[in-house]
Scaffold this active site. Structure first.
Site, PDB file in Angstrom:
ATOM      1  N   ASP A   6       0.862  -1.238  -0.072  1.00 30.53           N
ATOM      2  CA  ASP A   6      -0.058  -0.014  -0.131  1.00 30.53           C
ATOM      3  C   ASP A   6       0.953   1.360   0.003  1.00 30.53           C
ATOM      4  OD1 ASP A   6      -1.640   2.056   0.585  1.00 30.53           O
ATOM      5  OD2 ASP A   6      -2.228   1.534   2.547  1.00 30.53           O
ATOM      6  N   GLU A  40      -3.738   4.358  -2.568  1.00 29.27           N
ATOM      7  CA  GLU A  40      -4.122   3.753  -1.305  1.00 29.27           C
ATOM      8  C   GLU A  40      -5.705   4.100  -1.085  1.00 29.27           C
ATOM      9  OE1 GLU A  40      -2.700   4.110   3.302  1.00 29.27           O
ATOM     10  OE2 GLU A  40      -2.650   6.273   2.235  1.00 29.27           O
ATOM     11  N   GLU A  41      -6.158   5.227  -1.435  1.00 29.65           N
ATOM     12  CA  GLU A  41      -7.672   5.665  -1.347  1.00 29.65           C
ATOM     13  C   GLU A  41      -8.565   4.646  -2.096  1.00 29.65           C
ATOM     14  OE1 GLU A  41      -5.305   9.513  -0.413  1.00 29.65           O
ATOM     15  OE2 GLU A  41      -5.255   7.824  -2.173  1.00 29.65           O
ATOM     16  N   ALA A  91       2.453  12.026  -7.190  1.00 32.82           N
ATOM     17  CA  ALA A  91       2.365  13.206  -6.582  1.00 32.82           C
ATOM     18  C   ALA A  91       3.369  13.488  -5.312  1.00 32.82           C
ATOM     19  CB  ALA A  91       0.913  13.199  -5.703  1.00 32.82           C
TER      20      ALA A  91
END
Length: 623
Positions: free
Chosen positions: A398, A416-417, A536
């Protein structure tokens, strides 16, 4: 022309002979190893590992080492059937780019029940005596209202005259101000268990026990969902009452304190899937006290949020985020529809356990990277497939935020989300997991996948239900294991090449990849990962891939690496891995090359790609 044809025929015959001979030697070698271990090794773990049956994953492997992606709608049942010939103990692989089927998975490395409690501080919220009889029942214990346990909404301190029991009603004649917070919550939720409620009723119910946030919390996303999406799915009238009933079961399902997984501690918690769904139902209705203030210095400033208020609102107004959050709601409401639906097939019914382990390694016990003598392990590299599908049963990475779950309850929608939305049981980790430090990770075993998706970030959409048929282990946990490791975020990408930051990322990956103390290498599932800390976070995929390979080598695990469609990176990493293996480069030697590259970047010499630098560095060292 005839000469050319004869030469080609001779070459082809020689090539076929070499392939056949190599394969024959490999199979005989593997058979000898397997028989020797079975006859001479008395380890129960290894015997269980070799005896365990499993089938190959539904991924086809070509000669070039790339995999064919399994359809999203196709169930990944890789826990049954015959044991593969390369099950848990296997000989040295012939190819440097290994076939995906050769990698070890949890169902091939099953451990004994007693080993789930290897962490001394392990809290089981299910009764073990009943569990051994085949019944999952909450364990009795003592509630704690302190800084070391979750503050449950039904245990909120009330006035002395009301302390008989938080859920005990002393008559309906008392005014709202005389009721305990849990009594107010129960009354509000009971109203939602009836038919013919509106979104306004839902808002008023939540605000009745969160009055200090009236005017601060908004519910535009719920309203948008009801107006735009729920017309097609029409699930709110049926699912909201069920979620409310589930939330009200809290005192019956959680009968002891839940410890917080605080920093610098090795702790584990095991919950039933039913207990998790109850806790998430309370999070949905924002019942958890003291968890709404995240300002610096507040009681839970080092914890992620858990109440769903941030998911319901859209402040400041942003239509794109509103649409994205509505898609999140589709996944979450489908989860609740599934866990409250009693007509589930036995193989997909959420009636098992999930374990959450916070792992911390003392800095003194971390590897000395400069002097590491281990060499890189086996690697499968592909631009197709994904960690969550083809990597089922492996240790799935993750790409975490230090606040576990990242922006899952906000606007975030990256790896992850999305993982947490497809398996909302992971969200409960936010309730008790303090932010991760540099030498810590969170490992989760047994979670279930409930949904499919399409797209990524702004293009993300909930794509429908998923029936999870992955088999369970002896603890009734799905053979799925996820490790959350948080990479550093770089505003200036050059900062990642400093020795300090390289060492930090190596240590973080090692903490996540290291197996349980005392567990033989043969019984550790291999790693499924990809471009950790890139995107990001501004990480260099080439550097991060090498860092993960080095950490995996020291942790004595092999790796499957998914580049998410980036064929160029897949080819470059494959060539680099082959080069390092052929030259016999150790982890320590590679670490020194990375440090040298750091100096090259710092001195602002002409821009050189990190892989080109390594090729040239190794070439010069051989002169």
């Amino acid at each position: 022309m005839q000469i050319f044809k004869k030469m080609f025929g001779v070459f082809w015959s020689l090539w076929e002979w070499m392939v056949t001979t190599t394969r024959s030697i490999y199979l005989k070698h593997h058979e000898v190893i397997q028989k020797g271990l079975m006859s001479h090794n008395d380890s129960d773990q290894v015997k269980a590992c070799l005896d365990h049956t499993s089938s190959s994953p539904k991924t086809e492997q070509s000669a070039a080492g790339t995999s064919r992606k399994t359809s999203q709608s196709e169930p990944m049942d890789i826990g049954s059937g015959q044991a593969s010939s390369d099950s848990c103990v296997r000989a040295e692989a012939v190819s440097l780019s290994n076939p995906f089927r050769m990698f070890k998975r949890l169902q091939e490395c099953s451990r004994k029940c007693t080993e789930m409690s290897y962490i001394k501080d392990h809290t089981n919220l299910i009764d073990m005596q009943w569990f051994r009889e085949g019944i999952i029942s909450p364990s009795d214990g003592t509630y704690m209202w302190d800084a070391y346990h979750v503050k449950l909404p039904n245990m909120y301190p009330s006035a002395a005259s009301h302390r008989t029991h938080p859920s005990h009603y002393q008559g309906s004649h008392r005014t709202q101000s005389q009721l305990s917070r849990w009594e107010v919550t129960c009354r509000a939720l009971k109203r939602l268990t009836k038919d013919n409620f509106s979104i306004g009723d839902l808002e008023n119910s939540i605000m009745s026990y969160n009055s200090s946030y009236r005017g601060k919390w908004t519910f535009e996303v719920l309203q948008y969902y009801c107006q735009k999406l729920h017309k097609n799915e029409n699930n709110l009238p049926t699912v909201i009452p069920k979620i409310a009933k589930l939330a009200l079961d809290l005192p019956a399902l959680i009968t002891r304190g839940i410890p917080l997984l605080r920093r610098h501690q090795n702790k584990a918690i095991t919950l039933s899937q039913q207990q998790i769904s109850c806790l998430l139902a309370n999070a949905f209705f924002c019942t958890f006290p003291h968890r709404n203030d995240t300002k610096a210095g507040s009681e839970y400033s080092n914890f992620p949020t858990i109440n769903f208020s941030s998911l319901f609102g859209n402040t400041p107004k942003d239509h794109t985020k509103e649409v994205q959050k509505a898609e999140k709601l589709r996944a979450i409401l489908h989860y609740f529809h599934t866990v409250t639906n009693e007509d589930q097939p036995p193989e997909v019914k959420p009636d098992g356990l999930v374990t959450f382990e916070r792992i911390c390694i003392d800095p003194k016990q971390l590897p000395k990277w400069k002097s590491e003598k281990k060499k890189l392990g086996d690697l499968h590299i592909t631009s197709e497939g994904s960690i969550d599908k083809e990597g089922v049963g492996m240790l799935q990475v993750d790409f975490a935020n230090k606040y576990i779950g990242g922006g899952v309850l906000g606007a975030g929608l990256v790896q992850e989300e999305i993982l947490f939305l497809m398996s909302p049981e992971l969200i409960v980790a936010r309730l008790f997991t303090e932010k991760l430090d540099h030498n810590e990770c969170l490992r989760i075993t047994g979670n279930q996948i409930y949904s499919m998706y399409s797209g990524y970030s702004r293009s993300f959409e909930w794509a429908g239900p998923h029936n999870d048929t992955v088999k369970r282990d002896e603890w009734k946990r799905r053979n799925r294991q996820i490790v959350a490791i948080d990479a550093l975020q770089f505003k200036d990408a050059k900062e990642q090449y400093t020795e300090e930051n390289i060492a930090r990322e190596l240590n973080k990956a090692f903490v996540g990849f290291r197996g349980d103390p005392g567990t033989p290498r043969e019984c550790l599932p291999d790693i499924a990962t990809g471009n950790w800390g890139c995107g990001a976070f501004n990480g260099d995929p080439k550097l991060k891939a090498l860092i993960q390979l080095m950490a995996a080598a020291v942790a004595e695990r092999d790796m499957a690496y998914f580049t998410f469609g980036n064929r160029s990176l897949a080819n470059e990493l494959k060539d680099m891995h082959r080069h390092l293996r052929e030259k016999g480069v150790t982890v320590g030697e590679l670490y020194k090359m990375l440090v040298d590259y750091s100096g090259h970047k710092r001195e602002r010499q002409p821009k050189v790609d990190i892989y080109r630098f390594i090729y040239e560095k190794k070439k010069r060292s051989l002169l």
